[in-house]
Write a protein that holds these residues in place. Structure first.
Motif, PDB file in Angstrom:
ATOM      1  N   ILE A 233       0.842  -1.195   0.000  1.00 21.08           N
ATOM      2  CA  ILE A 233       0.000   0.000   0.000  1.00 21.08           C
ATOM      3  C   ILE A 233       0.879   1.247   0.000  1.00 21.08           C
ATOM      4  N   SER A 234       0.663   2.097  -0.981  1.00 23.32           N
ATOM      5  CA  SER A 234       1.455   3.320  -1.094  1.00 23.32           C
ATOM      6  C   SER A 234       1.138   4.266   0.067  1.00 23.32           C
ATOM      7  N   LEU A 235       2.182   4.831   0.646  1.00 25.90           N
ATOM      8  CA  LEU A 235       1.994   5.807   1.712  1.00 25.90           C
ATOM      9  C   LEU A 235       1.867   7.211   1.111  1.00 25.90           C
ATOM     10  N   LEU A 236       1.008   7.984   1.708  1.00 24.47           N
ATOM     11  CA  LEU A 236       0.720   9.318   1.195  1.00 24.47           C
ATOM     12  C   LEU A 236       1.623  10.346   1.852  1.00 24.47           C
ATOM     13  N   PRO A 237       1.821  11.487   1.205  1.00 18.62           N
ATOM     14  CA  PRO A 237       2.616  12.553   1.825  1.00 18.62           C
ATOM     15  C   PRO A 237       2.059  12.897   3.206  1.00 18.62           C
ATOM     16  N   TYR A 243       4.317   4.839  12.201  1.00 21.07           N
ATOM     17  CA  TYR A 243       2.948   4.602  12.682  1.00 21.07           C
ATOM     18  C   TYR A 243       2.209   3.631  11.761  1.00 21.07           C
ATOM     19  N   MET A 244       2.368   3.799  10.450  1.00 22.19           N
ATOM     20  CA  MET A 244       1.649   2.940   9.513  1.00 22.19           C
ATOM     21  C   MET A 244       2.061   1.479   9.652  1.00 22.19           C
ATOM     22  N   VAL A 253      -5.650   1.188   6.953  1.00 18.02           N
ATOM     23  CA  VAL A 253      -5.727   1.146   5.487  1.00 18.02           C
ATOM     24  C   VAL A 253      -6.308  -0.172   4.974  1.00 18.02           C
ATOM     25  N   LEU A 254      -6.262  -1.219   5.787  1.00 20.08           N
ATOM     26  CA  LEU A 254      -6.859  -2.490   5.364  1.00 20.08           C
ATOM     27  C   LEU A 254      -8.381  -2.489   5.463  1.00 20.08           C
ATOM     28  N   ALA A 269       5.310  -3.905   7.662  1.00 22.28           N
ATOM     29  CA  ALA A 269       6.581  -3.175   7.642  1.00 22.28           C
ATOM     30  C   ALA A 269       6.517  -2.076   6.595  1.00 22.28           C
ATOM     31  N   SER A 270       7.120  -0.935   6.930  1.00 21.11           N
ATOM     32  CA  SER A 270       7.225   0.169   5.977  1.00 21.11           C
ATOM     33  C   SER A 270       8.561   0.089   5.253  1.00 21.11           C
TER      34      SER A 270
END
Length: 527
Positions: A233-237, A243-244, A253-254, A269-270
């Protein structure tokens, strides 16, 4: 005077690439050491995809049946655009499968990695030493000295004729060698979440893998083995990667698809997805491979596959050099082809993966709609399925006979043939050394070729319509069940191929005479 090497090859890193390298070298009887700073297999999945080329290597190691229970066919990947319409579709080719295995698979990494490690540990010529940290190296004309340190701070050294760094993206071996990375201009923050989904959750989810090419939040959904599902899942600005990567952040986000009552988080994991390739893959007697040599976005699931390709390429060349097949004056030039072949192959494939990423990751809604329209227009409004394996390029340079005939540098198929005890995959009968494969009957080949071929490897004759099996020293004649070799030869307009130990075609020939010349030329390059 230089100290005598303790080992032929020392490998730093016991992940999939390091384990396959140790297995291939140990299978050849070379004195091999493999070390890793960790004692156990990482218990959660990281890689999730492998392909038929990699499963064929596992087959050659005698591990295909052990690993198969942890693998399943990769479902088709459907790409959906801005307005939810299908814009692209990737899938696997239809049977008969060209390499004898399902072309694209998903797998569960921990048990597969454990099986690789167990296999390596059982090889008598391989030593495995865990809990050791690599701290540096020195080289001389006779070998490499590796400096090591255990968990208690005890330092030691080991000598090897050659060393391979398979120690991951933050490779200490690469750093010690002073090798820089080339940036192919991809840098994206993503969250990867692995989930074990229950029956209630499965009923809510797509029945195929999906690329959501949505400007608001591009993301990927992959169907893994059993009830394993992965989201990338792409992280947004402005979103905090730390935290994600918490349970709360992952569920935030799920929830578009499932909630905590539907599944159990397995791993989150990020990452920053990069496209990086080492500028050098060899310095003296030391090499790098796998994530130490390259990193690519995950959109085609080729990360682990690339690392295994690296070590399969390097291992047969090290075997040739250390086994005396290559003359001393040819050793360096043969080993140099490792870097030439693999670096260019990785650069080409990474560029293609970046192009896929560009389709997925477009954040501008207007440009995304134009992308969708262009893809549909190119398909005349009807989305056609593209084979995933068609995206993977052949070798284009290196230890090949590029004589103007198409075919050199491509993977050679593995047919099912009539074996002495019934149907079998070709490698299980002919082995995985050098092979000369032709559709000409043995009695129609030049007598000189039979003598020359015996000094190279196995001569395999697969005449059309052959229904039996016959063999002699370094030769066999049989029939194939599905015509995959016949089709390959016909498509390339040739009658024979000389195939390297890593299954790539060294060169092709149109008749028996040109095949003899090709093999004689090869033996001059590799006496």
């Amino acid at each position: 005077m230089n100290a005598r090497p303790d080992y032929d090859v020392a490998i730093v890193g016991f992940g999939p690439s390091g384990a396959v390298a140790a297995a291939l070298l140990g299978q050849a009887g070379l004195r091999t050491l493999v070390i890793d700073r960790t004692d156990e297999v990482y218990p959660k999945p990281r890689a999730i995809a492998l392909d038929h080329e990699i499963m064929r290597i596992f087959q050659n190691l005698g591990l295909a049946e052990t690993i198969a229970p942890f693998c399943e066919p990769f479902t088709p990947s459907e790409y959906y655009g801005v307005d939810g319409q299908l814009i692209k579709r990737l899938a696997t080719v239809e049977p008969p499968y060209p390499l004898g295995h399902t072309p694209s698979m998903v797998f569960t990494q921990p048990p597969v990695e454990a099986a690789l490690r167990a296999h390596v540990r059982a090889l008598p010529s391989v030593d495995v030493k865990l809990g050791l940290r690599f701290t540096g190296l020195e080289q001389d004309d006779a070998g490499v000295t590796l400096y090591l340190e255990d968990g208690g701070g005890q330092r030691s050294t080991v000598r090897a004729r050659y060393a391979i760094g398979c120690d991951g993206a933050s490779s200490a071996v690469r750093e010690a060698l002073g090798i820089a990375l080339e940036d192919l201009q991809f840098d994206e923050p993503w969250l990867v979440v692995d989930v074990q989904v229950n029956e209630r959750g499965l009923a809510k989810l797509p029945s195929t893998s999906v690329q959501f090419c949505e400007p608001g939040r591009p993301c990927t959904y992959v169907i893994g083995p059993g009830n394993h599902r992965r989201w990338e899942i792409s992280l947004l600005p402005g979103e905090d990667p730390a935290y994600m990567a918490t349970e709360e952040g992952a569920w935030s986000v799920l929830r578009r698809w499932i909630g905590p009552d539907d599944a159990t988080l397995w791993r989150q994991a990020s990452y920053r997805f990069h496209a990086l390739v080492a500028k050098e893959w060899r310095k003296g007697r030391a090499f790098i491979a796998g994530d130490a040599a390259h990193q690519q976005p995950p959109f085609l699931g080729q990360g682990m596959c690339q690392g295994v390709r690296d070590v399969a390429n390097l291992a047969w060349k090290l075997r040739a050099v250390l086994g005396g097949e290559a003359g001393a004056h040819l050793s360096d030039s043969l080993l140099d082809t490792y870097a030439a072949e693999r670096r260019e192959h990785v650069r080409q494939l990474t560029t293609r993966i970046k192009d896929i990423g560009a389709v997925i990751c477009e954040r501008d809604a207007g440009k995304a709609r134009a992308r969708d329209a262009a893809l549909l227009d190119a398909a005349s409004g009807q989305v056609k399925t593209q084979a995933r394996q068609d995206i993977i390029p052949p070798l284009s340079t290196g230890f090949l006979d590029m004589n103007g005939c198409e075919g050199a540098g491509k993977l050679f198929p593995q047919p099912r043939v009539h074996g002495p005890a019934g149907p079998a995959l070709l490698d299980d009968i002919a082995g995985a050394g050098w092979r000369i494969v032709t559709d000409l009957p043995i009695d129609r080949l030049p007598a000189a070729l039979l003598r020359v071929a015996a000094g190279l490897g196995m001569l395999v004759s697969l005449p059309p319509g052959e229904g039996g099996f016959a063999s002699g020293p370094h030769r066999m004649q049989s029939g194939e069940a599905d015509g995959v070799v016949a089709g390959w030869l016909a498509r390339h307009g040739v009658r024979a191929a000389v195939v390297r130990p890593d299954h790539y075609v060294y060169g092709v020939a149109a008749d028996g005479g040109s095949l003899l010349a090709l093999v004689e030329n090869l033996q001059q390059r590799l006496p």
